[in-house]
Each structure stands twice: as C-alpha cells, then as structure tokens.
Design a protein around this motif. Structure first.
Motif, PDB file in Angstrom:
ATOM      1  N   PHE A  33      53.440  39.917  40.059  1.00 28.21           N
ATOM      2  CA  PHE A  33      53.340  40.584  38.749  1.00 28.21           C
ATOM      3  C   PHE A  33      54.676  41.229  38.424  1.00 28.21           C
ATOM      4  O   PHE A  33      55.182  42.030  39.205  1.00 28.21           O
ATOM      5  CB  PHE A  33      52.233  41.643  38.815  1.00 28.21           C
ATOM      6  CG  PHE A  33      51.969  42.346  37.511  1.00 28.21           C
ATOM      7  CD1 PHE A  33      51.765  41.624  36.340  1.00 28.21           C
ATOM      8  CD2 PHE A  33      51.896  43.733  37.454  1.00 28.21           C
ATOM      9  CE1 PHE A  33      51.510  42.266  35.144  1.00 28.21           C
ATOM     10  CE2 PHE A  33      51.639  44.390  36.255  1.00 28.21           C
ATOM     11  CZ  PHE A  33      51.442  43.652  35.101  1.00 28.21           C
ATOM     12  N   PRO A  36      54.590  46.332  34.046  1.00 28.92           N
ATOM     13  CA  PRO A  36      54.149  46.711  32.702  1.00 28.92           C
ATOM     14  C   PRO A  36      55.181  46.567  31.591  1.00 28.92           C
ATOM     15  O   PRO A  36      54.854  46.099  30.504  1.00 28.92           O
ATOM     16  CB  PRO A  36      53.736  48.180  32.872  1.00 28.92           C
ATOM     17  CG  PRO A  36      54.211  48.627  34.198  1.00 28.92           C
ATOM     18  CD  PRO A  36      54.435  47.409  35.038  1.00 28.92           C
ATOM     19  N   ASN A  62      44.481  46.649  34.182  1.00 28.16           N
ATOM     20  CA  ASN A  62      44.038  47.576  33.123  1.00 28.16           C
ATOM     21  C   ASN A  62      43.694  48.955  33.684  1.00 28.16           C
ATOM     22  O   ASN A  62      42.825  49.643  33.164  1.00 28.16           O
ATOM     23  CB  ASN A  62      42.841  47.001  32.343  1.00 28.16           C
ATOM     24  CG  ASN A  62      42.681  47.642  30.969  1.00 28.16           C
ATOM     25  OD1 ASN A  62      43.648  48.153  30.407  1.00 28.16           O
ATOM     26  ND2 ASN A  62      41.483  47.634  30.436  1.00 28.16           N
ATOM     27  N   LYS A  64      45.682  51.482  33.600  1.00 30.16           N
ATOM     28  CA  LYS A  64      46.258  52.397  32.592  1.00 30.16           C
ATOM     29  C   LYS A  64      47.196  53.463  33.160  1.00 30.16           C
ATOM     30  O   LYS A  64      47.529  54.425  32.472  1.00 30.16           O
ATOM     31  CB  LYS A  64      45.158  53.044  31.729  1.00 30.16           C
ATOM     32  CG  LYS A  64      44.343  51.997  31.005  1.00 30.16           C
ATOM     33  CD  LYS A  64      43.479  52.552  29.920  1.00 30.16           C
ATOM     34  CE  LYS A  64      42.824  51.425  29.146  1.00 30.16           C
ATOM     35  NZ  LYS A  64      43.746  50.731  28.255  1.00 30.16           N
ATOM     36  N   ASN A  80      48.708  44.401  26.942  1.00 26.81           N
ATOM     37  CA  ASN A  80      48.414  43.349  27.928  1.00 26.81           C
ATOM     38  C   ASN A  80      47.041  42.731  27.697  1.00 26.81           C
ATOM     39  O   ASN A  80      46.871  41.513  27.768  1.00 26.81           O
ATOM     40  CB  ASN A  80      48.465  43.920  29.353  1.00 26.81           C
ATOM     41  CG  ASN A  80      49.886  44.191  29.818  1.00 26.81           C
ATOM     42  OD1 ASN A  80      50.837  43.754  29.186  1.00 26.81           O
ATOM     43  ND2 ASN A  80      50.027  44.912  30.916  1.00 26.81           N
TER      44      ASN A  80
HETATM   45  S1  SF4 Z   1      47.459  48.835  33.439  1.00 29.77           S
HETATM   46 FE1  SF4 Z   1      47.866  49.264  35.622  1.00 29.77          FE
HETATM   47  S2  SF4 Z   1      48.194  47.224  36.508  1.00 29.77           S
HETATM   48 FE2  SF4 Z   1      48.403  46.978  34.282  1.00 29.77          FE
HETATM   49  S3  SF4 Z   1      50.584  47.188  33.908  1.00 29.77           S
HETATM   50 FE3  SF4 Z   1      49.662  49.218  33.633  1.00 29.77          FE
HETATM   51  S4  SF4 Z   1      49.868  50.247  35.600  1.00 29.77           S
HETATM   52 FE4  SF4 Z   1      50.216  48.053  35.954  1.00 29.77          FE
END
Ligand code: SF4
Ligand code: SF4
Length: 404
Positions: A33, A36, A62, A64, A80
């Motif tokens: 990944f 963000p 998700n 957050k 996202n």
């Molecule tokens: S929601 Fe969580 S997993 Fe998704 S980009 Fe943000 S911090 Fe990372």
C-alpha cells in the motif's frame, strides 16, 4: 448547535506534508500500500483526468487515522472509498468475501428468521473453516469470526419492562449488536434505566452502511442512509436524543453520511447523536450520573477504537470507568487493532491486520489485565484473537458495577 461535516470533499487542500503517511497503520505494515497521501488526494486529482486506476485502493482499511491527523482537513479515507466504489463499477472483484462482509445485515436477517438458524450458522462457519470453504470465498480461516446470537436484540428488547422517565433516547443498535451481541444492547437499556433514562428503538432502521462503504458499495449505502436519515430526523423532531453503542455506526450516522451524501437535515439530527458512553459522561458533567456502584477488584485495559478517536469526543469510557471503586483501568494507547470492521476477515488482508494489531496485542498481554474493554464489537474480537484476553463493552462493565 448543528454539527457540520468535518471535511469538505476537496483533495486540493492537501499540502503534501506527509503526516498521514507516517500515521497510516497499513502503510507501516505492508509495502503493498503506497499510503494515504498518494492513494487519496494525489490520485483523486489524477482520477479527474483518467478513468482507470490501480487496485491498491483495496488496501485502505477505512480506519480514518489519516483523517484524524491531517492538518488541512482532507477527507482522505472518504476519497479512497469513493474511488474504490468507482473502481469496482468496471472491474471484477477478486472474491465473494467483499459482498458477503459488506451486506452482513442480509445474513443476520436470514439466519435469525430460521429456526435454530444461529446454531446452524455458527456450526456452518466451523465446518466451512475445517473444509476451507471460507477460504474459497476469500475469508480467512485464521480469525475468530463473529458468532450469531440465538435471539436478536430487538426481540430481547421487547421483553424488557422499562420504567418511563422524562429523559428519553432512541437507540440505534446496528447489525452487530442486533444479530451478534444482543447482550450489549440489553446492557445499555439496564444501565440507562439505572440513570433514569427511557430507551426506545425503531424497527425500521436499516444497517448504517459502514461495511458497504468500506467494501466499495456506496450506492447501496446511499439507499440505507436515505432511510435512516428520515427516521432519525423524525425522532429528533419528537425531542429524542440518539445513541449508538458501536463506534462505526456512530461515525457513519453523524459524520460520514454528511461527507458522502449530505441529504437535507443531516447536520440538525447529527447534533443530537451521541456514543452511548459519551451520553453518560454528559450526565456526569451535569451531576446526574448514578455512581451507586459495588466495587470491582479487577484490572482492565481499555482500547479506544479508531472510529471513536476520529469523532473527537475524547475518551468518555476513561472518564466514567475509573469512578467504579476498586477498579484498575489503563488505556492501551497502542494504535489501531487492525480489524477495521471486516478488513481483517479477508484472506488477503488478515496477515496485514494482525501485523497492524501486534502492538496492541503485546500491550494487552504485558499489562496482565483480567479483561480488555472497547466500544467496538469487531475491535473486541480482534483483541481476543490477538491476545487471548476476553474483551467487553464499557456498558457491560457499568452493568456489572451496578450489580444488575
Ligand atoms: S483510512 Fe487508515 S488505512 Fe486508509 S489510508 Fe487512512 S490511515 Fe491508511
Ligand atoms: S496529512 Fe493531509 S495535507 Fe498532509 S499529505 Fe496527508 S492529506 Fe495531504
């Protein structure tokens, strides 16, 4: 005062400070990944120019955490989820797990409608794991899955005799409490009655839609949001406050509906929405919280769910539970547990989820606590799965302290 959505959908507010990258638990756990900033605001700009995008979106859980730390108020996780929704409109899904986990209410309804449905469903999960049928569907065989209760919360609620009080709330139980852990809903009613509050429910509520949004089914979530918004508005118009005992339901109804759909009247009802423990902390501030407790001589460790932290309501459980005589309680403060609703149940994400939660599991084990405490049902499952220590809702702790 109306609560307005915290984030406007504007990727251009990103100043590329990269704080969100350092805070993202999934980026820390896997190089699959890219994080963000790139997946959210940066690629959202690109998506205005090109229609196709990469499936790396699927790795965002998700949780957050990124939204919580962003100094510019960029709704990164929502960007996202919106992009994921668009992506799956034109790309096949890798497994059936997404559909099943996103529409858990359908499964709960079906199972509770059948005689001995929960027994067969729980047995089915065990058999499915043994024969790796769950694996074929894209669900991990290594995680403890939520079990189904033999009687739903709504059915149990109808048998509870309440005393009527002027202070009334409507309780949005959500699917997990209704179908998987109805006892938490019963705990809420008992604890609220002890605090001279009458609890109502509404059988017309549907799933808040949080699992649908995380799974990339935002169009389905919109249908549910429209239904729930109309019902919530009607209760608030009658003078009721609304409480939830699941932090993902609470966040969805209070904030994500506004970010994603923004139907008329949402900010007005959101001003009357509370987490169940937050509501009791409000009573405590007013001097009307009942502290007629019997001592609990146990050690507890409290984990704050990510979806509670992002509501910016502090740690109401850490305000109230220490009022119980004899109790020893400390906050884990060890980040995300990794489960993120249903993310950790997916076969291709389970290892990442366990790695994300590893700090919390070690913290729980090292604490020597008798029990874990958290407001989120799937956080509790993940805490148990990773540490072997049972975890309960703070309402359950309060009910026990009241001797109910
Ligand atoms: S929601 Fe969580 S997993 Fe998704 S980009 Fe943000 S911090 Fe990372
Ligand atoms: S924290 Fe916010 S402003 Fe900073 S890089 Fe991430 S999205 Fe951009």
């Amino acid at each position: 005062m109306a609560i307005n959505k915290q984030h406007a959908i504007d990727p251009d507010k990103c100043t590329a400070c990269t704080i969100c990258i350092t805070a993202c638990p999934v980026t820390a756990a896997t190089r699959k990944f890219r994080g963000p900033k790139m997946t959210g605001p940066a690629l959202t700009r690109l998506r205005k120019l090109v229609s196709d995008d990469d499936p790396m979106l699927d790795y965002c859980s998700n949780c957050k955490t990124c939204d919580l730390v962003c100094p510019s108020g960029v709704p990164i996780s929502t960007l996202n989820m919106m992009a994921k929704n668009e992506y799956y409109k034109t790309h096949p899904r890798k497994s059936k797990a997404d559909d099943m986990l996103a529409h858990s209410e359908k499964m709960g309804k079906l199972i509770t409608a059948l005689p001995l449905g929960s027994t067969f469903a729980n047995l089915g999960v065990s058999i499915g794991k043994a024969f790796n049928m769950m694996g074929a569907m894209g669900i991990t065989k290594d995680a403890k899955m939520p079990s189904y209760a033999s009687e739903s919360f709504i059915s149990k609620f109808k048998k509870i005799k309440q005393t009527s009080y002027p202070r009334k709330v409507v309780f949005f139980s959500g699917c997990y409490i209704n179908y998987n852990q109805p006892e938490v809903g019963v705990d809420l009613v008992k604890v609220y009655q002890k605090n001279k509050i009458e609890v109502a429910i509404d059988e017309n509520f549907v799933c808040c839609g949080s699992p649908m949004v995380s799974g990339g089914y935002i169009d389905d979530a919109r249908v549910n949001a429209a239904k729930n918004t109309a019902i919530l508005k009607a209760w608030v118009d009658k003078g009721y406050d609304i409480v939830t005992a699941c932090t993902s339901c609470g966040l969805m109804l209070k904030q994500e509906y506004q970010e994603l759909f923004d139907f008329a009247g949402m900010s007005e009802y959101a001003a009357h929405m509370y987490d169940s423990i937050e509501y009791l902390a409000k009573l405590n501030d007013e001097g009307s919280f009942n502290t007629d407790f019997t001592p609990i001589n146990k050690k507890y460790i409290y984990h704050a769910p990510c979806h509670l932290k992002v509501q910016a309501i502090g740690r109401p459980s850490m305000e109230l539970l220490p009022l119980i005589p004899g109790i020893k309680i400390e906050e884990a403060d060890a980040g995300c547990c990794g489960i993120s609703g249903s993310y950790g149940f997916k076969a291709d994400k389970h290892e990442i989820a366990m790695k994300v939660g590893s700090k919390l599991f070690a913290r729980i084990k090292d604490s020597g606590a008798d029990l874990g405490v958290s407001e989120c049902g799937t956080c509790r499952l993940q805490m148990e799965n990773g540490s072997g220590v049972e975890a309960i809702h703070p309402l359950t702790v309060l009910r026990r302290a009241y001797g109910l």
